[in-house]
Motif scaffolding. Structure first.
Motif, short mmCIF file in Angstrom:
data_model
loop_
_atom_site.label_atom_id
_atom_site.label_comp_id
_atom_site.label_asym_id
_atom_site.label_seq_id
_atom_site.Cartn_x
_atom_site.Cartn_y
_atom_site.Cartn_z
N VAL A 23 0.72 8.27 101.87
CA VAL A 23 -0.62 8.89 101.85
C VAL A 23 -1.69 7.81 101.90
O VAL A 23 -2.64 7.89 102.69
CB VAL A 23 -0.81 9.79 100.61
N VAL A 24 -1.55 6.79 101.10
CA VAL A 24 -2.53 5.70 101.07
C VAL A 24 -2.60 5.02 102.44
O VAL A 24 -3.69 4.79 102.97
CB VAL A 24 -2.18 4.67 99.97
N ASP A 25 -1.46 4.72 103.02
CA ASP A 25 -1.46 4.06 104.32
C ASP A 25 -2.06 4.98 105.39
O ASP A 25 -2.77 4.51 106.29
CB ASP A 25 -0.04 3.64 104.72
N GLY A 26 -1.79 6.27 105.31
CA GLY A 26 -2.38 7.21 106.26
C GLY A 26 -3.89 7.28 106.13
O GLY A 26 -4.61 7.34 107.13
N LEU A 27 -4.38 7.26 104.91
CA LEU A 27 -5.83 7.27 104.68
C LEU A 27 -6.50 6.02 105.24
O LEU A 27 -7.58 6.07 105.80
CB LEU A 27 -6.14 7.35 103.18
N LEU A 28 -5.83 4.89 105.07
CA LEU A 28 -6.40 3.61 105.50
C LEU A 28 -5.98 3.21 106.91
O LEU A 28 -6.39 2.15 107.39
CB LEU A 28 -6.00 2.50 104.51
N ASP A 29 -5.17 4.04 107.56
CA ASP A 29 -4.70 3.79 108.92
C ASP A 29 -4.03 2.42 109.04
O ASP A 29 -4.38 1.59 109.88
CB ASP A 29 -5.86 3.93 109.91
N THR A 30 -3.08 2.19 108.15
CA THR A 30 -2.32 0.94 108.13
C THR A 30 -0.86 1.28 107.84
O THR A 30 -0.54 2.42 107.52
CB THR A 30 -2.88 -0.01 107.05
N LYS A 31 0.02 0.34 107.96
CA LYS A 31 1.43 0.52 107.61
C LYS A 31 1.83 -0.54 106.57
O LYS A 31 2.96 -0.98 106.52
CB LYS A 31 2.32 0.41 108.85
N GLN A 32 0.87 -0.92 105.73
CA GLN A 32 1.04 -2.02 104.78
C GLN A 32 2.23 -1.79 103.85
O GLN A 32 2.93 -2.74 103.51
CB GLN A 32 -0.23 -2.20 103.97
N HIS A 33 2.45 -0.57 103.40
CA HIS A 33 3.49 -0.31 102.40
C HIS A 33 4.80 0.20 102.99
O HIS A 33 5.74 0.48 102.26
CB HIS A 33 2.98 0.71 101.38
N GLU A 34 4.87 0.32 104.31
CA GLU A 34 6.05 0.91 104.94
C GLU A 34 7.34 0.19 104.57
O GLU A 34 8.34 0.81 104.25
CB GLU A 34 5.88 0.92 106.46
N ASN A 35 7.32 -1.12 104.56
CA ASN A 35 8.53 -1.89 104.27
C ASN A 35 8.83 -2.02 102.79
O ASN A 35 9.89 -2.51 102.42
CB ASN A 35 8.45 -3.27 104.92
N SER A 36 7.90 -1.59 101.93
CA SER A 36 8.14 -1.69 100.49
C SER A 36 8.92 -0.49 99.95
O SER A 36 9.33 -0.50 98.80
CB SER A 36 6.81 -1.84 99.73
N CYS A 37 9.13 0.51 100.80
CA CYS A 37 9.89 1.70 100.39
C CYS A 37 11.36 1.50 100.73
O CYS A 37 11.70 0.89 101.74
CB CYS A 37 9.38 2.94 101.12
N HIS A 38 12.21 2.04 99.88
CA HIS A 38 13.65 1.97 100.15
C HIS A 38 13.93 2.71 101.45
O HIS A 38 13.31 3.72 101.76
CB HIS A 38 14.43 2.60 98.99
N GLU A 39 14.88 2.20 102.22
CA GLU A 39 15.17 2.79 103.54
C GLU A 39 15.54 4.27 103.48
O GLU A 39 15.27 5.01 104.42
CB GLU A 39 16.26 1.99 104.25
N THR A 40 16.11 4.71 102.37
CA THR A 40 16.46 6.13 102.24
C THR A 40 15.24 7.00 101.95
O THR A 40 15.34 8.22 101.97
CB THR A 40 17.52 6.36 101.14
N HIS A 41 14.10 6.39 101.70
CA HIS A 41 12.87 7.12 101.42
C HIS A 41 11.91 7.10 102.61
O HIS A 41 10.75 7.52 102.49
CB HIS A 41 12.15 6.51 100.21
N ALA A 42 12.38 6.63 103.74
CA ALA A 42 11.51 6.50 104.92
C ALA A 42 10.90 7.84 105.33
O ALA A 42 9.72 7.90 105.69
CB ALA A 42 12.29 5.89 106.09
N ALA A 43 11.66 8.91 105.26
CA ALA A 43 11.13 10.22 105.66
C ALA A 43 10.02 10.66 104.72
O ALA A 43 9.02 11.23 105.16
CB ALA A 43 12.26 11.26 105.68
N SER A 44 10.16 10.37 103.42
CA SER A 44 9.11 10.73 102.47
C SER A 44 7.85 9.92 102.72
O SER A 44 6.73 10.43 102.64
CB SER A 44 9.59 10.52 101.03
N TYR A 45 8.01 8.65 103.04
CA TYR A 45 6.87 7.80 103.37
C TYR A 45 6.14 8.37 104.60
O TYR A 45 4.92 8.50 104.61
CB TYR A 45 7.32 6.36 103.64
N LEU A 46 6.91 8.73 105.64
CA LEU A 46 6.30 9.24 106.87
C LEU A 46 5.60 10.58 106.65
O LEU A 46 4.54 10.83 107.22
CB LEU A 46 7.35 9.35 107.97
N ARG A 47 6.17 11.44 105.80
CA ARG A 47 5.50 12.70 105.47
C ARG A 47 4.18 12.41 104.76
O ARG A 47 3.16 13.04 105.05
CB ARG A 47 6.39 13.57 104.59
N GLY A 48 4.19 11.46 103.85
CA GLY A 48 2.97 11.07 103.15
C GLY A 48 1.96 10.47 104.11
O GLY A 48 0.76 10.74 104.01
#
Length: 65
Positions: A23-48
């Motif tokens: 959600v934060v990255d979507g608001l700021l139009d960045t992918k800063q936190h994408e790699n800080s999420c566990h790979e099994t949580h990638a879908a949750s990150y993308l939904r956010g």
């Protein structure tokens, strides 16, 4: 006062932080936190990320030019 309505998808147990980072990255139009999420949580990150982008767009509609 303007009201913004969003549909937030169901978040699996333990995936809240990845969703919130998206959600934060979507608001700021960045992918800063994408790699800080566990790979099994990638879908949750993308939904956010999608929700954050929608929120950014909705807020932009209400900002005076």
């Amino acid at each position: 006062m303007k009201e913004v309505k969003l549909v937030i998808p169901e978040i699996p147990h333990g995936h809240g932080l990845s969703f919130k980072k998206g959600v934060v990255d979507g608001l700021l139009d960045t992918k800063q936190h994408e790699n800080s999420c566990h790979e099994t949580h990638a879908a949750s990150y993308l939904r956010g990320y999608e929700v954050g982008g929608q929120l950014k767009d909705e807020v932009a509609k209400h900002v005076k030019p």
